[in-house]
Design a protein around this motif. Structure first.
Motif, PDB file in Angstrom:
ATOM      1  N   GLY A 117       0.840  -1.166   0.209  1.00  0.00           N
ATOM      2  CA  GLY A 117      -0.180  -0.102   0.066  1.00  0.00           C
ATOM      3  C   GLY A 117       0.754   1.124   0.045  1.00  0.00           C
ATOM      4  N   LEU A 154       7.052  -2.920  -9.648  1.00  0.00           N
ATOM      5  CA  LEU A 154       6.228  -3.890  -9.823  1.00  0.00           C
ATOM      6  C   LEU A 154       6.000  -4.761  -8.323  1.00  0.00           C
ATOM      7  N   MET A 201      -6.633  -4.834 -10.004  1.00  0.00           N
ATOM      8  CA  MET A 201      -5.057  -4.814  -9.517  1.00  0.00           C
ATOM      9  C   MET A 201      -4.878  -6.310  -9.525  1.00  0.00           C
ATOM     10  N   MET A 212      -4.620  -8.243 -12.821  1.00  0.00           N
ATOM     11  CA  MET A 212      -3.462  -7.786 -13.279  1.00  0.00           C
ATOM     12  C   MET A 212      -2.166  -8.391 -12.946  1.00  0.00           C
ATOM     13  N   ASN A 213      -2.007  -8.372 -11.512  1.00  0.00           N
ATOM     14  CA  ASN A 213      -0.882  -9.041 -10.904  1.00  0.00           C
ATOM     15  C   ASN A 213      -0.996 -10.753 -11.446  1.00  0.00           C
TER      16      ASN A 213
HETATM   17  O1  PNS Z   1      -2.838   1.821  -0.718  1.00  0.00           O
HETATM   18  P1  PNS Z   1      -2.951   1.733  -2.127  1.00  0.00           P
HETATM   19  O2  PNS Z   1      -2.440   3.150  -2.749  1.00  0.00           O
HETATM   20  O3  PNS Z   1      -4.405   1.076  -2.458  1.00  0.00           O
HETATM   21  O4  PNS Z   1      -1.968   0.809  -2.792  1.00  0.00           O
HETATM   22  C1  PNS Z   1      -1.936   0.583  -4.094  1.00  0.00           C
HETATM   23  C2  PNS Z   1      -0.537  -0.486  -4.525  1.00  0.00           C
HETATM   24  C3  PNS Z   1       0.583   0.045  -3.825  1.00  0.00           C
HETATM   25  C4  PNS Z   1      -0.913  -1.920  -3.774  1.00  0.00           C
HETATM   26  C5  PNS Z   1      -0.442  -0.589  -6.044  1.00  0.00           C
HETATM   27  O5  PNS Z   1      -0.545   0.647  -6.573  1.00  0.00           O
HETATM   28  C6  PNS Z   1       0.667  -1.472  -6.222  1.00  0.00           C
HETATM   29  O6  PNS Z   1       0.806  -2.529  -6.193  1.00  0.00           O
HETATM   30  N1  PNS Z   1       1.826  -0.543  -6.971  1.00  0.00           N
HETATM   31  C7  PNS Z   1       2.749  -1.073  -7.386  1.00  0.00           C
HETATM   32  C8  PNS Z   1       3.043  -1.097  -8.799  1.00  0.00           C
HETATM   33  C9  PNS Z   1       2.270  -2.309  -9.592  1.00  0.00           C
HETATM   34  O7  PNS Z   1       2.621  -3.445  -9.550  1.00  0.00           O
HETATM   35  N2  PNS Z   1       1.432  -1.904 -10.489  1.00  0.00           N
HETATM   36  C10 PNS Z   1       0.695  -2.945 -11.192  1.00  0.00           C
HETATM   37  C11 PNS Z   1      -0.181  -3.939 -10.526  1.00  0.00           C
HETATM   38  S1  PNS Z   1      -1.782  -3.419 -10.686  1.00  0.00           S
END
Ligand code: PNS
Length: 158
Positions: free
Chosen positions: A8, A72, A101, A104-105
């Motif tokens: 996060g 990532l 998300m 995507m992961n």
């Molecule tokens: O607290 P948040 O802002 O909801 O957290 C979001 C977070 C950090 C989990 C997300 O932005 C993230 O995983 N960022 C890393 C970049 C990434 O991997 N992006 C592609 C995956 S969706």
């Protein structure tokens, strides 16, 4: 040995975040709070400060540590040997972006499993952005953030 990541922004950490971490501490062998460092954003607290705050708030759980990462999430997960990502869900409005998300992961790395934890109802309205806004405008954030975070906010916003 199962390591879970709770990722996060944590700018700043709230009691809602810590509630999710607490439950993960009881469920997994090791919990890594992954603090994202996004160079294109200007957070109130640097990634190093957020890590320190989370470490201070999680001191009672010996299997929890906080680490910052850039890039990532799936790459960070591989780096630390974690296959489980845990995210908190406050309400159905969180679900849409969180599922996007997580999928995507999963596309990026089939090894990563995302689990969702429902936050405590009393923290359902809580967000880091609202905490910052209330603190900036002089409202009480008592009960919304752990003590080290309340002190850091007071210092940063004075
Ligand atoms: O607290 P948040 O802002 O909801 O957290 C979001 C977070 C950090 C989990 C997300 O932005 C993230 O995983 N960022 C890393 C970049 C990434 O991997 N992006 C592609 C995956 S969706």
């Amino acid at each position: 040995m199962i390591t879970a990541i709770v990722p996060g922004s944590f700018d700043p950490p709230t009691k809602g975040h810590l509630d999710v971490v607490e439950r993960c501490a009881a469920l997994f062998d090791e919990v890594v709070i992954g603090v994202v460092h996004n160079p294109s954003k200007t957070p109130l607290f640097t990634a190093a400060e957020r890590v320190d705050l989370l470490e201070a708030c999680a001191v009672q759980w010996p299997n929890v540590r906080a680490v910052s990462f850039e890039g990532l999430l799936v790459d960070f997960a591989k780096e630390i040997g974690a296959s489980t990502v845990v995210k908190g869900l406050r309400a159905v409005t969180d679900f849409e972006f969180e599922i996007q998300m997580s999928q995507m992961n999963r596309y990026l790395s089939g090894d990563i499993v995302t689990l969702f934890v429902a936050t405590k109802p009393e923290y359902g309205y809580l967000s880091s952005s609202l905490v910052k806004e209330v603190a900036r405008l002089g409202g009480s954030i008592e009960g919304l953030v752990p003590d080290p975070v309340a002190a850091a906010l007071k210092e940063r916003l004075k």
